[in-house]
Write a protein that holds these residues in place. Sequence first.
Motif, PDB file in Angstrom:
ATOM      1  N   GLU A  72       7.829  40.231  71.767  1.00  0.00           N
ATOM      2  CA  GLU A  72       7.264  39.218  72.655  1.00  0.00           C
ATOM      3  C   GLU A  72       5.778  39.463  72.893  1.00  0.00           C
ATOM      4  O   GLU A  72       4.989  38.517  72.966  1.00  0.00           O
ATOM      5  N   ALA A  73       5.394  40.722  73.036  1.00  0.00           N
ATOM      6  CA  ALA A  73       3.987  41.043  73.278  1.00  0.00           C
ATOM      7  C   ALA A  73       3.112  40.707  72.085  1.00  0.00           C
ATOM      8  O   ALA A  73       1.922  40.426  72.238  1.00  0.00           O
ATOM      9  N   HIS A  74       3.677  40.697  70.874  1.00  0.00           N
ATOM     10  CA  HIS A  74       2.883  40.442  69.669  1.00  0.00           C
ATOM     11  C   HIS A  74       2.991  39.001  69.177  1.00  0.00           C
ATOM     12  O   HIS A  74       2.067  38.516  68.516  1.00  0.00           O
ATOM     13  N   PHE A  75       4.095  38.306  69.469  1.00  0.00           N
ATOM     14  CA  PHE A  75       4.286  36.948  68.952  1.00  0.00           C
ATOM     15  C   PHE A  75       4.334  35.889  70.047  1.00  0.00           C
ATOM     16  O   PHE A  75       4.301  34.697  69.741  1.00  0.00           O
ATOM     17  N   ASN A 107      -8.651  46.971  66.578  1.00  0.00           N
ATOM     18  CA  ASN A 107      -9.294  46.731  67.854  1.00  0.00           C
ATOM     19  C   ASN A 107     -10.356  45.649  67.654  1.00  0.00           C
ATOM     20  O   ASN A 107     -11.197  45.796  66.762  1.00  0.00           O
ATOM     21  N   PRO A 108     -10.361  44.549  68.364  1.00  0.00           N
ATOM     22  CA  PRO A 108      -9.442  44.207  69.448  1.00  0.00           C
ATOM     23  C   PRO A 108      -8.072  43.750  68.939  1.00  0.00           C
ATOM     24  O   PRO A 108      -7.913  43.465  67.757  1.00  0.00           O
ATOM     25  N   ARG A 109      -7.128  43.635  69.857  1.00  0.00           N
ATOM     26  CA  ARG A 109      -5.777  43.237  69.508  1.00  0.00           C
ATOM     27  C   ARG A 109      -5.288  42.171  70.477  1.00  0.00           C
ATOM     28  O   ARG A 109      -5.434  42.304  71.683  1.00  0.00           O
ATOM     29  N   ARG A 110      -4.695  41.112  69.923  1.00  0.00           N
ATOM     30  CA  ARG A 110      -4.118  40.069  70.763  1.00  0.00           C
ATOM     31  C   ARG A 110      -2.801  40.560  71.342  1.00  0.00           C
ATOM     32  O   ARG A 110      -1.985  41.163  70.656  1.00  0.00           O
ATOM     33  N   ILE A 111      -2.601  40.305  72.629  1.00  0.00           N
ATOM     34  CA  ILE A 111      -1.401  40.751  73.317  1.00  0.00           C
ATOM     35  C   ILE A 111      -0.965  39.641  74.275  1.00  0.00           C
ATOM     36  O   ILE A 111      -1.789  38.950  74.853  1.00  0.00           O
ATOM     37  N   PHE A 112       0.342  39.457  74.421  1.00  0.00           N
ATOM     38  CA  PHE A 112       0.881  38.401  75.285  1.00  0.00           C
ATOM     39  C   PHE A 112       1.560  39.049  76.487  1.00  0.00           C
ATOM     40  O   PHE A 112       2.490  39.847  76.327  1.00  0.00           O
TER      41      PHE A 112
END
Length: 560
Positions: free
Chosen positions: A117-120, A354-359
């Motif tokens: 969930e945090a990645h998609f 880095n940076p990284r997208r996170i939900f």
Amino acid sequence: MKCVLISSEGAEVLFYWADPDFLAMLQQRFGIQDQNGDEIPSVEDSINTLFAPMIISCGTMLEKLGDTYTCFSAENGKHLYVLHMFGECLYIAMNGDGRESEDDLRRQLYVLRRLTEAHFGLVTLDSHLFHRELRPVETEQRAHIWGLFQSLLQTYNQLHEEDQSFAVEAVERLIHPQLCEQCIEFLERQVVQYINSNTERAGHEVVHAFLLIHTKLLAFYSSRNASSLRPADLLTLLLIVQDLYPSSFKDQPVPEVFAQPIEGEISLQRPQSSESIPVNSPLYHSTSEEQIADDLSMPEEFFTPKASPSQQSTGSAWTEGVDSQSDGEVNSADFLLAEDMLHIVESPASEATNPRRIFLDVNLKEGYCPMMPHTMHCLSLWPGILLVLLTKNPSSQVALSLYQLLDGILMIEKKLKEGQESRQPLRSQPLFLELRHRMDKFVKKLGGQESQLQNTWQELKNKISSRSEPGTSLELLQAFCNVRRQLCAVYRLLFLGSPGAQGLPQNLLERVQQFTQDKLKDWKDFLLVKSKRNVTMVSYPLMFTPAPIFSFWWGVLEDL
């Protein structure tokens, strides 16, 4: 011996992670041969062969009985299997050495689900799109995605064994009131305010900033309009940071000056309530004689979403939910920012370190939104000391609007699946009327850029509005599923389709990194040693109980 995997309803392996002992068992049983250094297809086929009967029987029981087993043992009780359905995907954890209990294995499944969930993000709400993201067709891209999650699971298992905070799912803090106060003030004025007032930030706004000493929290600051971070989300961030910059506790020498316990340092007792994430701190004016009293009284303030009851509690921080309402509207200016990002994705973007997208889940004044897109910047100051920045995506209002639409569709799908009959047709029910109003506005703002969404939505409205052939519940359910899939596709294009997470400028990050190093350079050795001997716990897993998500649609249902 351990293995964790995700499978589709058709017994297709979407992801797996296994330790060396399990891979050795597969090689012994199925005779895996390493050809040209590429053994992934052989391992995948062997895992599929081993677990296929279990997956098929689980699907058959769900179809015939509406229920299935969740745990069983095999090989004369030597092997323990735990299964859990998340949506239309089956998650399986297996242990063959007796070192883990059912609760341990189930916790790992929740951790894996939280990581996906945090990645998609909200793409996980549609099984078809989720399958494509987790198991790309191209072998190289699949190896990249699988390698990412395999590394995270490996890091989690290592932390669970070596780090006490992860062993009990707690957010552990370093307690030094004066230094914590100074760092929180520094994060507010020299980091968050400095970046947010800088014209180079390109629309990104820092909402959270915190300092980590290994896995321990030194200072945490949130901007005034930011939502509180859930403990599960903070644990997820700590896990990702540790995967990027692993701590090596065993290799760090302890200076002799710190070898003996510091006189007067006392470990705090467990608090009566869990208030874990520090947002701000009152000012301290402690003398050396008052230091012990400050530590004992714990004068800092903490803010965390309150715990609430759940129907699927496992006693794990990773499973918690948020009870809130959301009734916000999408801002047209924010939507235009997102419209510029719509494009056809030729191939999944290569995920930069880095940076990284996170939900992350957020509670805004406009309402609640799970899996809101953020960008995480992790700056290594020294080995073991890191500064983490979380910036809000400029199109966050679009994500909120998409969630509200998906939430309403899911609620109607649930009613149709349960076969709930209503005295009035669906087209005149308040829930659908509210959904139709919001959906029409959303499609209109797209302005023809997503013809598939417009077509599927128009087909659904025609089917519901038809007086001669209103359609069966199964037909309506399929039509709602099609609309949900198109909404998830728009979400994917907006927040997963861009070429990497576009974050803050590198020169701005370098200046902030230098500021922070100058601030902490005299404390570096002290903090590294204190992080190894401090045992104060702030968050406790038994105080975090998962909760079902209630949204503004429940208010609409009350009118039925």
